[in-house]
Motif scaffolding. Structure first.
Motif, PDB file in Angstrom:
ATOM      1  N   SER A  20       0.350  -1.275   0.026  1.00 52.62           N
ATOM      2  CA  SER A  20      -0.462  -0.285   0.029  1.00 52.62           C
ATOM      3  C   SER A  20       1.125   1.239   0.087  1.00 52.62           C
ATOM      4  O   SER A  20       1.715   1.095   0.514  1.00 52.62           O
ATOM      5  CB  SER A  20      -1.213   0.176   1.408  1.00 52.62           C
ATOM      6  OG  SER A  20      -2.086   1.701   1.084  1.00 52.62           O
ATOM      7  N   PHE A  22       0.327   3.432   1.894  1.00 52.79           N
ATOM      8  CA  PHE A  22       0.004   4.094   2.875  1.00 52.79           C
ATOM      9  C   PHE A  22       0.946   3.323   3.993  1.00 52.79           C
ATOM     10  O   PHE A  22       0.573   3.533   4.896  1.00 52.79           O
ATOM     11  CB  PHE A  22      -1.471   3.789   2.996  1.00 52.79           C
ATOM     12  CG  PHE A  22      -2.468   5.332   2.525  1.00 52.79           C
ATOM     13  CD1 PHE A  22      -2.376   6.140   2.812  1.00 52.79           C
ATOM     14  CD2 PHE A  22      -3.537   4.922   1.707  1.00 52.79           C
ATOM     15  CE1 PHE A  22      -3.343   7.422   1.952  1.00 52.79           C
ATOM     16  CE2 PHE A  22      -3.761   5.865   0.798  1.00 52.79           C
ATOM     17  CZ  PHE A  22      -3.777   6.502   1.276  1.00 52.79           C
ATOM     18  N   ASP A  23       1.418   2.141   3.150  1.00 57.04           N
ATOM     19  CA  ASP A  23       2.438   1.796   4.217  1.00 57.04           C
ATOM     20  C   ASP A  23       3.954   2.648   5.212  1.00 57.04           C
ATOM     21  O   ASP A  23       4.074   3.437   4.318  1.00 57.04           O
ATOM     22  CB  ASP A  23       3.062   0.742   3.870  1.00 57.04           C
ATOM     23  CG  ASP A  23       3.551  -0.388   4.473  1.00 57.04           C
ATOM     24  OD1 ASP A  23       3.038  -1.497   4.866  1.00 57.04           O
ATOM     25  OD2 ASP A  23       4.940  -0.377   4.946  1.00 57.04           O
ATOM     26  N   LYS A  97       0.213  -0.584   7.109  1.00 54.37           N
ATOM     27  CA  LYS A  97      -0.222   1.090   7.091  1.00 54.37           C
ATOM     28  C   LYS A  97      -1.114   1.083   8.074  1.00 54.37           C
ATOM     29  O   LYS A  97      -1.647   1.273   8.919  1.00 54.37           O
ATOM     30  CB  LYS A  97      -2.104   0.062   5.985  1.00 54.37           C
ATOM     31  CG  LYS A  97      -2.092   0.670   4.643  1.00 54.37           C
ATOM     32  CD  LYS A  97      -2.964  -0.902   4.183  1.00 54.37           C
ATOM     33  CE  LYS A  97      -4.308   0.007   3.037  1.00 54.37           C
ATOM     34  NZ  LYS A  97      -5.202  -0.819   2.792  1.00 54.37           N
ATOM     35  N   CYS A 107      -0.668   2.196  12.682  1.00 54.61           N
ATOM     36  CA  CYS A 107      -0.757   1.232  11.767  1.00 54.61           C
ATOM     37  C   CYS A 107      -1.468  -0.614  12.846  1.00 54.61           C
ATOM     38  O   CYS A 107      -0.138  -0.719  13.130  1.00 54.61           O
ATOM     39  CB  CYS A 107       0.596   1.872  11.448  1.00 54.61           C
ATOM     40  SG  CYS A 107       1.718   2.744  10.360  1.00 54.61           S
ATOM     41  N   THR A 111       3.468  -5.030   7.836  1.00 55.23           N
ATOM     42  CA  THR A 111       3.378  -5.773   6.813  1.00 55.23           C
ATOM     43  C   THR A 111       5.030  -6.314   7.315  1.00 55.23           C
ATOM     44  O   THR A 111       6.258  -5.959   7.236  1.00 55.23           O
ATOM     45  CB  THR A 111       3.692  -4.670   5.370  1.00 55.23           C
ATOM     46  OG1 THR A 111       2.366  -3.959   6.286  1.00 55.23           O
ATOM     47  CG2 THR A 111       4.264  -5.821   3.870  1.00 55.23           C
TER      48      THR A 111
END
Ligand code: PMP
Length: 296
Positions: A20, A22-23, A97, A107, A111
């Motif tokens: 993403s 947004f990570d 994210k 978050c 990930t």
């Protein structure tokens, strides 16, 4: 055929391995990583790399969603899926994210991804010829700001130094602290030899506790080479008999010129060569087996 990538518990094709925008690993360099090598079906120092990864994560209050044993299995699974016996493995855990603010509490899920690939090495002859490097104006991050012992995704400090090396077309940059003491390179630790004594800067000064660095210190013990972790300046560097860099990718590579000064007699030194030989021997026989007999 593309690589199989481990991403959040699943093996996916290279094209599907997407993260993403947004990570926070991407938005802020908020995350940790490891670079690991496998030689002849053995993963070199896997436990040490996992320990360092979990220590880096703890230091930034990042809770890795797998325990070490599960992470080890994930690494093995990824290397096997790509049918590799010699590999460079990149293991990354990001904050995950979140929103556009930098608050890591936003978050919820880190990930995790693992890339098992091959590596482009320095040409073999360079190990016997030695590198020319420079010291650069960009200081290494200070321990009180971002401790270089945290192997984080925030590598801009190193990239700035790398750009300075690129500008004068040398392959590595030696980074100093604000007092002018030698710390490490952009992706390697540094050693010098003076009067038969092997010296590397202590980690408390602000250098990564390199796995290769630690292996070299161990090998020095076995080979009865006097080794010390000691603070030194450019003066000692310029007057060293030998110099070499260590890293998972570079292994042990001699340096023969620093800032235009010739080191020793301008050729890789005797102690450097002994350690290189011992290191290569070790990589051939030690490590975590990737395949059970007959599996590949
Ligand atoms: N210093 C820095 C800044 C690095 O990025 C690396 C490579 N990970 C090293 C030193 C060498 O560490 P290692 O031997 O664990 O690869």
């Amino acid at each position: 055929m593309g690589l199989k990538i481990y991403l959040d518990g699943k093996l996916v094709g290279e094209e599907e391995a997407k993260i993403s925008v947004f990570d926070h690993g991407l938005l802020y360099g908020d995350g940790v990583f490891e670079g690991i090598r496998a030689y002849n079906g053995l993963i070199f120092k896997l436990e040490e790399h996992l320990d360092r990864l979990y220590n880096s994560a703890r230091a930034i209050m990042l809770k890795i969603p797998l325990d070490k044993k599960e992470m080890k299995e994930a690494v093995l699974m990824t290397v096997r899926a790509n049918k590799l016996a010699n590999a460079y493995i990149r293991l990354v855990v990001t904050r995950g994210k979140g929103d556009l603010g930098l608050d890591p509490r936003k978050c919820p899920r880190p990930t995790v991804f693992i890339i098992a690939s091959t590596i482009k090495l320095y040409p073999r002859e360079l190990y016997y010829k030695g590198l020319e490097v420079i010291t650069v104006p960009t200081n290494r991050n200070t321990v009180s700001a971002i401790d270089p012992q945290i192997k984080s995704l925030n590598y801009l400090n190193n990239i700035l130094a790398k750009i300075e090396a690129n500008l004068v077309e040398v392959p590595e940059a030696i980074m100093l602290n604000k007092d002018g003491y030698v710390l490490e390179c952009t992706g390697d630790n540094i050693f010098i030899v003076r009067n038969g004594v092997l010296i590397t800067p202590p980690t408390y000064l602000g250098v990564l506790a390199g796995i290769t660095r630690n292996t070299v210190l161990e090998l020095a013990g076995k080979l009865k080479i006097d080794a010390r972790e000691e603070v030194f300046s450019r003066y000692s560097l310029y007057n060293a008999d030998e110099c070499f860099l260590t890293g998972t990718a570079a292994e042990i590579i001699p340096v023969v010129r620093v800032d235009g000064r010739v080191i020793g007699d301008g050729r890789p030194g005797r102690i450097s060569l002994r350690l290189m030989k011992a290191f290569w021997k070790l990589t051939k026989k030690e490590g975590t087996p990737i395949y059970k007999r007959g599996m590949m």
